[in-house]
Design an enzyme around this catalytic site. Structure first.
Site, PDB file in Angstrom:
ATOM      1  CD  GLU A  54      -3.455  -6.284   3.982  1.00 54.18           C
ATOM      2  OE1 GLU A  54      -2.671  -5.330   4.117  1.00 54.18           O
ATOM      3  OE2 GLU A  54      -3.472  -7.000   2.950  1.00 54.18           O
ATOM      4  CD  GLU A  89      -2.877  -1.295   2.262  1.00 50.79           C
ATOM      5  OE1 GLU A  89      -4.097  -1.422   2.119  1.00 50.79           O
ATOM      6  OE2 GLU A  89      -2.307  -1.330   3.379  1.00 50.79           O
TER       7      GLU A  89
END
Length: 256
Positions: A130, A110
């Site tokens: 995640e 990210e």
């Protein structure tokens, strides 16, 4: 060179090399890293002689993402107003390039997606795992990845959590350059200097227009663009650019 305990920054010409420096923790992001990155980005923004930044990680790893151990103790890897790592929600005006070696996982990926360009090592690993931890890629992964690559390919990464190589990241269009691992930082700095040769006001305007146009009707996007271009046309740099072209010389940008 400016150092914090977790982040190093060093000037190369008109570029700032920002390095996450927690190699024993695979450069995972804790509160100190987030604060260090935010401070380095503030330095980049505030210094008019710095035109571009390069973000990388120490000792062959970009970042393993959020430091889960630190998070379990209550540490936050976010900076208010700037998001995860002090970057994912920050509205920077200067070009930022990610130089990715090794793992860019979860929040590390990210951080790279938050940059304007990505230089990846051939054997780098990009992933958003995640969902395998009961989480979602909330630092921009879920929001940004489907805008960068085709929907079904983005969903593959987001729903399986499986990493891809730097080579595949290049084929998908995630990475701008794919190079041997030993060359990532050098290539990113070369690219930064190429960007830095352009007019700083124009570079900042491009970034603002792209942000303003994201998800809005075309008429609104053109309105935002007209405001930016009107300001540019009144600048000394536009006159300098035109004059330099007419005189067949390199422009001398003042950022005014």
């Amino acid at each position: 060179m400016n150092d914090t305990s977790q982040v190093r920054s060093e000037r190369f010409g008109s570029s700032l090399l920002i390095t996450i420096d927690r190699p024993k923790a695979r450069n995972a992001v804790n509160a100190a890293v987030a604060e260090g990155l935010a401070a380095a980005l503030e330095t980049l923004e505030a210094d008019p002689s710095l035109r571009a930044g390069v973000l990388t990680g120490a000792e062959g790893t970009f970042s393993a993402g959020m430091d889960l151990k630190a998070a379990l103790t209550g540490e936050s890897p976010e900076v208010p107003g700037r998001g995860f790592g002090g970057l994912t929600e920050a509205e920077t005006t200067k070009p930022l390039i990610a130089a990715v070696e090794g793992w860019a996982m979860g929040g590390g990926f990210e951080l790279a997606l938050s940059c304007d360009l990505i230089v990846a090592a051939e054997d780098a690993k990009f992933g958003l795992p995640e969902v395998t931890r009961g989480l979602v890629a909330a630092g921009g992964g879920v929001l940004r990845l489907p805008k960068r690559i085709p929907y079904h390919l983005a969903m593959e990464l987001l729903l399986t959590g499986e990493p891809i190589s730097g080579e595949r990241a290049g084929r998908l269009g995630i990475a701008n350059r794919v190079v041997p691992a030993s060359e990532t930082t050098a290539v990113a700095l070369q690219l930064a200097e190429q960007l830095a040769a352009n007019a700083p006001l124009a570079l900042a305007a491009v970034k603002r227009i792209v942000r303003a146009a994201d998800g809005v009707p075309e008429t609104e996007a053109f309105s935002a663009q007209r405001r930016e271009t009107a300001a540019l046309m009144a600048s000394a740099d536009v006159r300098e650019g035109m004059t330099a072209f007419a005189e067949r010389r390199t422009p001398l940008w003042r950022g005014e």
